[in-house]
Design an enzyme around this catalytic site. Structure first.
Site, PDB file in Angstrom:
ATOM      1  CG  HIS A  86      -1.966   1.032   1.171  1.00  0.00           C
ATOM      2  ND1 HIS A  86      -1.704   2.350   1.467  1.00  0.00           N
ATOM      3  CD2 HIS A  86      -3.276   0.977   0.810  1.00  0.00           C
ATOM      4  CE1 HIS A  86      -2.809   3.058   1.308  1.00  0.00           C
ATOM      5  NE2 HIS A  86      -3.777   2.249   0.914  1.00  0.00           N
ATOM      6  CD  GLU A 149      -5.547   2.020  -3.206  1.00  0.00           C
ATOM      7  OE1 GLU A 149      -6.656   2.300  -2.743  1.00  0.00           O
ATOM      8  OE2 GLU A 149      -4.576   1.742  -2.497  1.00  0.00           O
TER       9      GLU A 149
HETATM   10  P1  PGA Z   1      -9.351   6.395   0.486  1.00  0.00           P
HETATM   11  O1  PGA Z   1      -8.209   5.302   0.679  1.00  0.00           O
HETATM   12  O2  PGA Z   1     -10.559   5.661  -0.050  1.00  0.00           O
HETATM   13  O3  PGA Z   1      -9.573   6.979   1.823  1.00  0.00           O
HETATM   14  O4  PGA Z   1      -8.825   7.375  -0.530  1.00  0.00           O
HETATM   15  C1  PGA Z   1      -8.013   4.285  -0.273  1.00  0.00           C
HETATM   16  C2  PGA Z   1      -6.851   3.427   0.115  1.00  0.00           C
HETATM   17  O5  PGA Z   1      -5.900   3.931   0.725  1.00  0.00           O
HETATM   18  O6  PGA Z   1      -6.852   2.229  -0.176  1.00  0.00           O
END
Ligand code: PGA
Length: 229
Positions: A86, A149
């Site tokens: 992550h 992401e």
């Molecule tokens: P968020 O986080 O939905 O608060 O932007 C997503 C993540 O870190 O997986």
């Protein structure tokens, strides 16, 4: 079938989690694979949530590693999925590709499916970053899920247009097919919530979502589940 992965990060106390777990019972819909990723301490507190994930795992198998939790120990708690790489762990806790690779191996040894998180810090770095982050995989990699992401979208409220996301997902899937002869499911994450998930779900090549902040509110979780069914 769509994935809805709910990442609590370090936000939920035991009491809050017990309430969340209880309310989760009535949330399930057949066509959505919903998995909650609590903090380590809350994992054994899940009684009604059917699928449990972990936010982290040790890259070591067993031994004198104070503060670490092994894949084997997660397996004993019925963990099905585990986040790896992550952006918060890469950027704040300095997790590198070698460590990420070892974590993926430890998880796969125990039959836990790794969720490899990837994403560029700036749009212009997309291809270079993704290639570098996917280099931890190889032809022999077993079952795995990718969570794409863009770092600038996480927790910021910045959500890209559907066409831009679709283009990135296509690029990632084409790259995986070319390099590893496998196409893993790809989830999208970064400021996804109950308001925008319906529109994002129109993206044809997406397999689901990884949600942070909006996952903490059970009503929002419920709406997101409904939108995906
Ligand atoms: P968020 O986080 O939905 O608060 O932007 C997503 C993540 O870190 O997986």
């Amino acid at each position: 079938m769509k994935y809805l992965f709910l990442n609590h990060k370090m936000n939920v106390t035991k009491q809050e989690f017990l309430t969340y777990d209880q309310q989760f019972t009535n949330l399930y819909v057949d066509t959505v694979k919903a998995c909650v990723f609590p903090t380590f301490t809350n994992i054994p507190n899940a009684k009604n949530i059917k699928l449990i994930g972990s936010q982290n795992v040790s890259s070591y198998r067993v031994g004198s590693y104070t503060g670490e939790v092994s894949a084997k120990q997660l397996k004993e708690e019925n963990v099905s999925y585990c986040l790896v790489g992550h952006s918060e762990r890469r950027n704040i806790l300095h997790e590198d590709n070698q460590e990420i690779k070892e974590k993926i191996e430890r998880l796969q040894e125990e039959g836990i499916i790794p969720v490899l998180c990837i994403g560029e810090k700036q749009q212009k770095d997309f291809e270079q970053t993704i290639k570098e982050q996917l280099s931890v995989l190889n032809d022999a990699s077993k079952e795995l899920i990718i969570a794409y992401e863009p770092v600038y979208s996480i927790g910021t409220g910045v959500v890209l247009e559907n066409a831009e996301i679709e283009q990135s997902i296509t690029w990632i899937k084409d790259y995986m097919e070319r390099e590893f002869h496998k196409i893993y499911p790809v989830l999208y994450g970064g400021s996804v919530d109950d308001k925008n998930i319906g529109k994002l779900n129109e993206i044809g090549n997406l397999d689901g979502f990884l949600v942070g902040k909006a996952s903490l509110d059970i009503e929002k979780a419920k709406k997101m589940m409904e939108e995906l069914k």
